[in-house]
Write a protein that holds these residues in place. Sequence first.
Motif, short mmCIF file in Angstrom:
data_model
loop_
_atom_site.label_atom_id
_atom_site.label_comp_id
_atom_site.label_asym_id
_atom_site.label_seq_id
_atom_site.Cartn_x
_atom_site.Cartn_y
_atom_site.Cartn_z
N GLY A 140 0.86 -1.25 0.10
CA GLY A 140 0.06 0.01 -0.31
C GLY A 140 0.82 1.25 0.03
O GLY A 140 2.05 1.05 -0.08
N LYS A 141 0.28 2.38 0.25
CA LYS A 141 1.05 3.66 0.23
C LYS A 141 1.80 3.68 1.42
O LYS A 141 2.81 4.22 1.35
CB LYS A 141 0.06 4.87 0.00
N TYR A 153 -8.01 -5.11 -3.43
CA TYR A 153 -7.07 -3.78 -3.19
C TYR A 153 -7.42 -2.69 -4.61
O TYR A 153 -7.63 -1.73 -4.50
CB TYR A 153 -5.60 -3.91 -3.33
N GLU A 185 -3.40 8.79 8.43
CA GLU A 185 -3.48 8.19 7.12
C GLU A 185 -2.77 6.72 7.17
O GLU A 185 -3.37 5.80 6.70
CB GLU A 185 -2.63 8.64 6.37
N LYS A 211 -9.68 0.60 -4.37
CA LYS A 211 -9.13 1.86 -4.57
C LYS A 211 -10.01 2.66 -5.84
O LYS A 211 -10.36 3.65 -5.75
CB LYS A 211 -7.94 1.42 -5.70
N GLU A 264 -5.21 3.23 6.56
CA GLU A 264 -4.84 2.27 5.45
C GLU A 264 -4.51 0.95 6.12
O GLU A 264 -4.92 -0.20 5.36
CB GLU A 264 -3.77 2.76 4.65
N GLU A 323 -7.82 -0.50 6.29
CA GLU A 323 -8.37 -0.97 5.00
C GLU A 323 -7.69 -2.35 4.46
O GLU A 323 -8.49 -3.03 4.00
CB GLU A 323 -8.29 0.02 4.05
#
Length: 168
Positions: free
Chosen positions: A41-42, A161, A75, A165, A79, A82
């Motif tokens: 992920g980010k 995922y 953040e 998104k 995530e 998520e």
Amino acid sequence: MKRLFCPWRIKYITSEKEKECIFCKKPSENRDEENLILLRGKFNFIILNLYPYNNGHLMIVPYEHTNDITKLSIEVLTEMMELLQISVEALKETMKPHGFNIGFNIGEVAGAGIAEHLHMHVVPRWSGDTNFMFVFGETKVIPEDLQSTYKKLRPALEKLYEEKKKRS
């Protein structure tokens, strides 16, 4: 006395232990399959546990090197949750568990094997997965090798995922 041979454990037993944090090192190597990184992920990544409690035991790990959950940004935490959702969904889809243990071991005294880098465990559970082998023999049987689990989970996680998104 009966013996249960686990030849894959000798590599861990005899290997020199990592000096640097594996949760910082593994993502930087760009060898995801070899390092069992299922998804990036980010702010976090998902990795299979090399020494699982059960098949499908994975961890969600922030890229940020910290052992203090209060230092993580909204953040990163968002995530993480998520990724937890899609991890549970992918495990349900591919492995059909009856339940889950989900949580953090924060600090060495709380059972953290890698105490310096926070990570969330997601452990699928099945009725009867703690059986006589564990109770009497103090031995856990893991019926599927990590690469087979990886090959099942990775495509499911990637699909979920990408769908998540698109909805966001």
